[in-house]
Design an enzyme around this catalytic site. Structure first.
Site, short mmCIF file in Angstrom:
data_model
loop_
_atom_site.label_atom_id
_atom_site.label_comp_id
_atom_site.label_asym_id
_atom_site.label_seq_id
_atom_site.Cartn_x
_atom_site.Cartn_y
_atom_site.Cartn_z
N GLU A 1 -32.92 47.09 4.32
CA GLU A 1 -33.19 47.46 2.91
C GLU A 1 -33.51 48.95 2.82
O GLU A 1 -33.03 49.64 1.92
CB GLU A 1 -34.34 46.60 2.37
CG GLU A 1 -33.92 45.13 2.28
CD GLU A 1 -34.96 44.24 1.62
OE1 GLU A 1 -36.09 44.18 2.14
OE2 GLU A 1 -34.63 43.60 0.61
N LYS B 1 -44.46 48.03 17.55
CA LYS B 1 -44.15 46.93 16.64
C LYS B 1 -42.73 47.06 16.09
O LYS B 1 -42.41 46.58 15.00
CB LYS B 1 -45.18 46.88 15.49
CG LYS B 1 -46.58 46.53 15.93
CD LYS B 1 -46.68 45.05 16.35
CE LYS B 1 -48.08 44.74 16.84
NZ LYS B 1 -48.17 43.34 17.33
N GLU C 1 -34.20 36.92 6.86
CA GLU C 1 -35.02 36.25 5.84
C GLU C 1 -34.61 34.79 5.69
O GLU C 1 -35.45 33.91 5.48
CB GLU C 1 -34.87 36.96 4.48
CG GLU C 1 -35.57 38.30 4.39
CD GLU C 1 -34.73 39.47 4.89
OE1 GLU C 1 -33.74 39.24 5.62
OE2 GLU C 1 -35.10 40.62 4.58
#
Ligand code: 1HE
Length: 256
Positions: free
Chosen positions: A111, A24, A131
């Site tokens: 982040e 993933k 985002e």
């Protein structure tokens, strides 16, 4: 082991933390975020530096988007705060943390990387904040940490336009402090970790916990905090013996 998706291993006095969800693309789900918080809250006292890196072709594809579907506003707030807790445990923990980046370092992956103190990027690294394209907003601290690395204008551009920074450009604008060839990131990070581990503990503490507060302060308050920190640091026996070593010609010169 706290969670098989985040493997830890101690080598000498370095804590190695490996994101291990390559299928993933090391997408960060709640369990991984919780595991990171625990790992960095429980760093053994023998450890002097930590390294975070990713298994597979990418450092991290960011937030696990499959977890977003069912959340309401309050759950979204709590979720974002859980990221803040975990990434604060990295930035303001016991030891400096180096991130080794390769492939995607995007969204929540960036982040995570920006909560670390040093970023070493391999040549395959690319950075993005998708985002903007996904119709959401950053929630893991990027709006505070990323502008400190690259400035408000660049982060705004990344989110407005989906701009991708490649490794070389990323190093130039400040996303990483080191750029290395593919496959050489971990060795470089271990070399840096040994240098960091050889510092006086007060110096590393001040860099992690006091310097960020100084840079967030007014000039007056910042200058006072600097003077207090300098006074405490130079009073430590470790500082006295290091200074004496230099005066006796026993310490390394700058650059040696
Ligand atoms: C994922 C995720 C994910 C991959 N959540 N499952 N982040 C993003 O918007 C980035 C989304 N990911 C990508 O753009 C690409 O996956 C990559 C460029 C990172 C890698 O591409 P590639 O070709 O190597 O892998 P892939 O084929 O796209 O993905 C492999 C699998 O991982 C696939 O699942 P599969 O079941 O079909 O095999 C993907 O669905 C899965 N996967 N990325 C869930 N992110 C605190 S707020 C933070 C907000 C954010 O981070 S938003 C940004 C999210």
């Amino acid at each position: 082991m706290i969670n098989p998706m985040v493997e830890t291993n101690i080598q000498d006095d370095i804590l190695l933390v490996r994101l291990n969800r390559p299928k993933k693309r090391n997408a960060l789900n709640d369990a991984i975020i919780l595991a990171l918080e625990k790992i960095f809250a429980q760093v053994p006292t023998t450890v002097k530096c930590a390294i975070v890196y990713g298994e597979g072709q990418h450092f991290s594809a960011g937030l696990d988007l499959s977890e977003l579907q069912e959340r309401d506003a309050v759950e979204g707030l709590m979720h974002s705060r859980s990221w803040h807790r975990a990434l604060d445990a990295i930035q303001f923990g016991k030891v400096p943390v180096i991130a080794v980046l390769h492939g995607a370092c995007v969204g929540g992956g960036l982040e995570l990387a920006s909560a670390c103190h040093i970023r070493v990027a391999e040549s395959s690294t690319f950075y993005a904040l998708p985002e903007g394209q996904r119709g959401i907003f950053v929630g893991g601290g990027a709006s505070v940490r990323v502008p400190k690395l690259i400035g408000l204008a660049r982060m705004t551009d990344m989110m407005l336009t989906g701009r991708v920074y490649r490794a070389e450009e990323g190093e130039r604008v400040g996303l990483a402090q080191y750029l290395v060839a593919e496959g050489e990131g971990l060795d470089k990070a271990i070399e840096l970790a040994h240098k960091i581990g050889a510092n006086a503990p007060m110096t590393n503490y001040a860099l992690m916990h006091i310097l960020p507060k100084i840079t967030d302060s007014t000039q007056e308050v910042g200058m006072m905090m600097e003077s207090l920190t300098a006074a405490i640091a130079q009073n430590a026996p470790e500082a006295k013996s290091r200074l004496q070593d230099f005066l006796d010609g026993k310490a390394k010169k700058v650059g040696e």
